[in-house]
Enzyme design. Structure first.
Site, PDB file in Angstrom:
ATOM      1  N   PHE A  64     110.759 -57.794 -66.593  1.00  0.00           N
ATOM      2  CA  PHE A  64     109.529 -58.481 -66.182  1.00  0.00           C
ATOM      3  C   PHE A  64     108.449 -58.168 -67.201  1.00  0.00           C
ATOM      4  O   PHE A  64     108.121 -57.006 -67.426  1.00  0.00           O
ATOM      5  CB  PHE A  64     109.063 -58.074 -64.776  1.00  0.00           C
ATOM      6  CG  PHE A  64     107.913 -58.927 -64.315  1.00  0.00           C
ATOM      7  CD1 PHE A  64     108.133 -60.159 -63.723  1.00  0.00           C
ATOM      8  CD2 PHE A  64     106.595 -58.523 -64.524  1.00  0.00           C
ATOM      9  CE1 PHE A  64     107.069 -60.986 -63.347  1.00  0.00           C
ATOM     10  CE2 PHE A  64     105.530 -59.340 -64.153  1.00  0.00           C
ATOM     11  CZ  PHE A  64     105.767 -60.570 -63.557  1.00  0.00           C
ATOM     12  N   ASP A  98     107.589 -52.214 -73.379  1.00  0.00           N
ATOM     13  CA  ASP A  98     106.617 -52.648 -72.379  1.00  0.00           C
ATOM     14  C   ASP A  98     106.404 -51.491 -71.403  1.00  0.00           C
ATOM     15  O   ASP A  98     107.249 -51.229 -70.547  1.00  0.00           O
ATOM     16  CB  ASP A  98     107.155 -53.890 -71.662  1.00  0.00           C
ATOM     17  CG  ASP A  98     106.218 -54.383 -70.558  1.00  0.00           C
ATOM     18  OD1 ASP A  98     105.344 -53.607 -70.117  1.00  0.00           O
ATOM     19  OD2 ASP A  98     106.371 -55.543 -70.131  1.00  0.00           O
ATOM     20  N   LYS A 108      97.946 -51.958 -66.276  1.00  0.00           N
ATOM     21  CA  LYS A 108      97.954 -51.392 -64.914  1.00  0.00           C
ATOM     22  C   LYS A 108      97.140 -50.113 -64.740  1.00  0.00           C
ATOM     23  O   LYS A 108      95.963 -50.171 -64.420  1.00  0.00           O
ATOM     24  CB  LYS A 108      99.402 -51.188 -64.467  1.00  0.00           C
ATOM     25  CG  LYS A 108     100.111 -52.514 -64.143  1.00  0.00           C
ATOM     26  CD  LYS A 108     101.416 -52.289 -63.443  1.00  0.00           C
ATOM     27  CE  LYS A 108     102.187 -53.555 -63.119  1.00  0.00           C
ATOM     28  NZ  LYS A 108     101.785 -54.206 -61.877  1.00  0.00           N
TER      29      LYS A 108
HETATM   30  C1  LIG Z   1     106.546 -54.121 -67.004  1.00  0.00           C
HETATM   31  C2  LIG Z   1     105.473 -55.145 -66.753  1.00  0.00           C
HETATM   32  N1  LIG Z   1     105.035 -55.889 -67.780  1.00  0.00           N
HETATM   33  C3  LIG Z   1     104.068 -56.804 -67.605  1.00  0.00           C
HETATM   34  C4  LIG Z   1     103.505 -57.042 -66.373  1.00  0.00           C
HETATM   35  C5  LIG Z   1     102.435 -58.077 -66.225  1.00  0.00           C
HETATM   36  O1  LIG Z   1     101.208 -57.448 -66.080  1.00  0.00           O
HETATM   37  P1  LIG Z   1      99.936 -58.267 -65.560  1.00  0.00           P
HETATM   38  O2  LIG Z   1     100.228 -58.678 -64.158  1.00  0.00           O
HETATM   39  O3  LIG Z   1      98.796 -57.313 -65.679  1.00  0.00           O
HETATM   40  O4  LIG Z   1      99.776 -59.446 -66.471  1.00  0.00           O
HETATM   41  C6  LIG Z   1     103.938 -56.291 -65.275  1.00  0.00           C
HETATM   42  C7  LIG Z   1     103.388 -56.536 -63.930  1.00  0.00           C
HETATM   43  O5  LIG Z   1     103.978 -56.227 -62.939  1.00  0.00           O
HETATM   44  C8  LIG Z   1     104.943 -55.309 -65.476  1.00  0.00           C
HETATM   45  O6  LIG Z   1     105.410 -54.568 -64.465  1.00  0.00           O
END
Ligand SMILES: Cc1ncc(COP(=O)(O)O)c(C=O)c1O
Length: 415
Positions: A129, A216, A245
């Site tokens: 994700f 990520d 986050k």
């Molecule tokens: C690993 C990861 N990358 C990216 C995102 C996307 O982040 P945002 O919702 O702040 O765009 C998330 C959100 O859950 C995530 O868990």
């Protein structure tokens, strides 16, 4: 609830919170909840942390925003703090996880073009994700999230997660690869912890092929797994790491960090953000990062995580409806042998906020400020909840049935 003017993007629970303190949230009806989700890994310092509240109030009384056309000393200070804790060289600030990942994707593509590769490919993995923008949605390994938004973005190659041989096979067969982009532990995908040396192996493959290793850490970063960034468990440095986050404890801020050759790729005019790294967000993030470090909350995440996992393992010893209990630090998954999304609502009715992702994985992302007593309370309450749900009377254990509830809310759909 007065939600009729809102686009229907979320399956919201019928609860609104009014105040929060530490690991506790209080709703508009005066009910109290133990928050084991922290706004999906955002409020690592818990709610209403005095250091963050003070920093926001103080900065709001001075200056909120000036744009990136001018120097922003707080942004430079935050970048220094982050390079110090991470071993990276340079930072680009934005406002969310998806934006941090967009920056990484653009960086990798430009890195390719700078080497004469005009159609650069980035390797991404199943169940990943990475966000909801078009490029990050393409990188996300979930067909359900992508369906209806085609055509997706070109230039991504998909491989299985935690499968080094698959990456080696791509290396020997596919031209124009410039980077690998993965989560060190998959969050939305079901709290998948890869083999211990997975990141080390990826580092070696990237070095051998002149690819960028891009991680990520939007969810795993900022102390959640017991290190500031999860790659620090492996003693390696990625070329690029993204986070968001937990960085601002609730104030939106994202960051893309790079080191070595990758740190020099983005130059004036190649990327930008109006709000990215504005004084208010940087003040909140500085207070967050400093508190995480000075209060030794990152080490605390490791200790607390072990305490919770040990407690859950003891409580569920021999329970055949529990497939796995896994995680690192305060990123914990309890996998059941059947879909269990309705547990979210059942837990809320008992004053407990949890999440279920990948249909059958209960995900816990509590604040790093949780006390021992609160951790024990969480283990006790979750254990009771799951046992009742699974029909486990401790004499004979029955299978957790996949109940066909229409109320499967707040599952991974809401990431
Ligand atoms: C690993 C990861 N990358 C990216 C995102 C996307 O982040 P945002 O919702 O702040 O765009 C998330 C959100 O859950 C995530 O868990």
């Amino acid at each position: 609830m007065a939600s009729s003017s809102l686009m229907a993007t979320y399956n919201r629970a019928d609860t609104a919170f009014e105040t929060g303190q530490g690991a506790w949230l209080f709703d508009t009806n005066g009910n109290k909840y133990l928050d084991l989700l922290s706004g999906i890994a955002v409020c690592g310092l818990g709610h209403n942390h005095p250091a963050v509240t003070h920093a926001i109030r103080d900065q709001a009384g001075r200056l909120l925003h000036t744009s990136n056309l001018y120097e922003i000393p707080l942004q430079t200070e935050l970048a220094n703090r982050l390079t110090n804790v991470s071993g990276m060289d340079k930072v680009f600030f934005c406002n969310s996880g998806a934006e941090a990942n967009e920056a990484a994707i653009k960086l990798a593509r430009l890195h390719g073009h700078n080497q004469g590769i005009n159609t650069p490919n980035i390797i991404v993995v199943d169940s990943a994700f990475h966000g909801r923008t078009m490029a990050t949605l393409t990188a996300t390994g979930n067909r359900k999230a992508q369906a209806g938004f085609e055509p997706l973005v070109s230039g991504f190659i998909r491989a299985p997660y935690d499968d080094v041989e698959a990456i080696k096979s791509i290396a020997s067969s596919t031209p124009n690869v410039v980077a690998i982009f993965v989560e060190p532990i998959q969050g939305e995908g079901g709290v998948h912890v890869p083999a211990e040396n997975y990141l080390n192996e990826l580092r070696s493959i990237c070095d051998a092929n002149n690819w960028l290793l891009m991680l990520d850490e939007v969810q795993t970063g900022n102390g959640r797994t017991g290190k500031y960034f999860a790659y620090q468990h492996n003693g390696i440095l990625p070329d690029v790491v993204t986070t968001a986050k937990g960085l601002g404890n609730g104030v939106p801020i994202g960051a893309c960090l790079a080191q070595g050759k990758a740190a020099e790729v983005l130059q004036p005019g190649t990327h930008g953000s109006t709000f990215g790294g504005n004084p208010l967000a940087c003040a909140a993030a500085l207070a967050t990062v400093d508190t995480l470090i000075h209060d030794r909350l990152i080490e605390r995440a490791e200790t607390l995580g072990k305490r919770i996992i040990d407690g859950l393992e003891a409580s569920f010893e021999g329970a055949n409806y529990i497939t796995d209990i896994r995680g690192k630090g305060l990123m914990i998954g309890i996998e059941l042998n059947a879909p269990c999304s309705e547990l979210v609502m059942l837990a809320k009715a008992k004053g407990l906020l949890i999440n279920v992702t990948s249909d059958s994985v209960i995900r816990l992302l509590p604040p790093l400020t949780l006390t021992d007593d609160e951790a024990d309370l969480a283990v006790d309450a979750i254990s009771k909840l799951i046992k009742v749900y699974a029909g486990d009377d401790r004499q004979g254990q029955r299978r957790a049935k996949g109940r066909d509830s229409s109320d499967r809310r707040q599952s991974s759909e809401n990431d």
